[in-house]
Write a protein that holds these residues in place. Sequence first.
Motif, mmCIF file in Angstrom:
data_model
loop_
_atom_site.group_PDB
_atom_site.id
_atom_site.type_symbol
_atom_site.label_atom_id
_atom_site.label_comp_id
_atom_site.label_asym_id
_atom_site.label_seq_id
_atom_site.Cartn_x
_atom_site.Cartn_y
_atom_site.Cartn_z
ATOM 1 N N GLY A 96 0.842 -1.211 0.060
ATOM 2 C CA GLY A 96 -0.039 0.180 0.070
ATOM 3 C C GLY A 96 0.968 1.327 -0.081
ATOM 4 O O GLY A 96 0.519 2.187 -0.559
ATOM 5 N N ALA A 97 1.774 1.307 0.701
ATOM 6 C CA ALA A 97 2.807 2.430 0.849
ATOM 7 C C ALA A 97 3.592 2.582 -0.497
ATOM 8 O O ALA A 97 3.635 3.720 -0.960
ATOM 9 C CB ALA A 97 3.862 2.289 2.077
ATOM 10 N N VAL A 98 3.927 1.663 -1.337
ATOM 11 C CA VAL A 98 4.631 1.526 -2.477
ATOM 12 C C VAL A 98 3.504 2.262 -3.516
ATOM 13 O O VAL A 98 4.011 3.265 -4.115
ATOM 14 C CB VAL A 98 5.189 0.213 -3.042
ATOM 15 C CG1 VAL A 98 5.275 0.247 -4.560
ATOM 16 C CG2 VAL A 98 6.034 -0.330 -2.207
ATOM 17 N N LEU A 99 2.245 1.668 -3.411
ATOM 18 C CA LEU A 99 1.180 2.331 -4.537
ATOM 19 C C LEU A 99 1.186 3.810 -4.015
ATOM 20 O O LEU A 99 1.123 4.720 -5.099
ATOM 21 C CB LEU A 99 0.086 1.458 -4.218
ATOM 22 C CG LEU A 99 -0.146 0.161 -5.000
ATOM 23 C CD1 LEU A 99 -1.297 -0.368 -4.362
ATOM 24 C CD2 LEU A 99 0.294 0.163 -6.420
ATOM 25 N N ALA A 100 1.139 4.158 -2.948
ATOM 26 C CA ALA A 100 0.873 5.608 -2.276
ATOM 27 C C ALA A 100 2.098 6.372 -3.118
ATOM 28 O O ALA A 100 2.073 7.431 -3.515
ATOM 29 C CB ALA A 100 0.822 5.577 -0.990
ATOM 30 N N GLY A 101 3.373 5.854 -2.741
ATOM 31 C CA GLY A 101 4.690 6.486 -3.346
ATOM 32 C C GLY A 101 4.481 6.784 -4.645
ATOM 33 O O GLY A 101 4.760 7.835 -5.179
ATOM 34 N N VAL A 102 4.197 5.875 -5.486
ATOM 35 C CA VAL A 102 4.143 6.002 -6.834
ATOM 36 C C VAL A 102 2.947 7.069 -7.219
ATOM 37 O O VAL A 102 3.189 7.731 -8.138
ATOM 38 C CB VAL A 102 3.904 4.539 -7.642
ATOM 39 C CG1 VAL A 102 3.426 4.609 -8.917
ATOM 40 C CG2 VAL A 102 4.887 3.590 -7.707
ATOM 41 N N GLY A 103 1.817 6.825 -6.567
ATOM 42 C CA GLY A 103 0.925 7.788 -7.054
ATOM 43 C C GLY A 103 1.151 9.141 -6.641
ATOM 44 O O GLY A 103 0.969 10.118 -7.674
ATOM 45 N N LEU A 104 1.581 9.480 -5.483
ATOM 46 C CA LEU A 104 1.991 10.941 -5.036
ATOM 47 C C LEU A 104 3.137 11.559 -6.020
ATOM 48 O O LEU A 104 3.194 12.493 -6.104
ATOM 49 C CB LEU A 104 2.391 10.713 -3.620
ATOM 50 C CG LEU A 104 2.546 12.056 -3.157
ATOM 51 C CD1 LEU A 104 1.391 13.060 -3.035
ATOM 52 C CD2 LEU A 104 3.120 12.107 -1.668
#
Length: 160
Positions: A96-104
């Motif tokens: 989830g944090a990886v996805l949040a990092g990619v998206g941000l």
Amino acid sequence: MSTVKPPENASSLEPDRGTILSGFLFGCGIAASMIDLFIFHLALHWHHFYDLSTTEVALTVDGFFHAFGWFITIWGLFLLADVRRRAEVVWARWTGAVLAGVGLFQLLDGVLNHKILGIHQIRYNVDLLLYDVVWIGSAVIVLLLGAFVLWRTRHARARV
């Protein structure tokens, strides 16, 4: 011969925060180094990180951008190794944090670099609306997906 062990509290991050920060940095680094740089800068040749000067300057800035992207990717992996050393990693939270990092990262690039600063666009000599909608829209979707996964796994704790 004695071995030197690090103190028990050598890392200041508790495992859950370390997991999230590790995934977030890894995601930002992957977005910068793999998605943006490899695909759009090197493979497609659509733009450089800084397109307001000569090609030589653009390539030099791409090099610094590439180094920065890999630096935060590796930093994220070192933090992940630290968490794994101290506790069991909750992989769903890390993902989830990886996805949040990619998206941000992608959202900041699309809004700040493309629209506010104007240092580069996705493409040139085309109508940008579709490209902006896809770039910024997919960033919002990936960021929200990452935030949702983090929210759903908020009670999962790493066992120390």
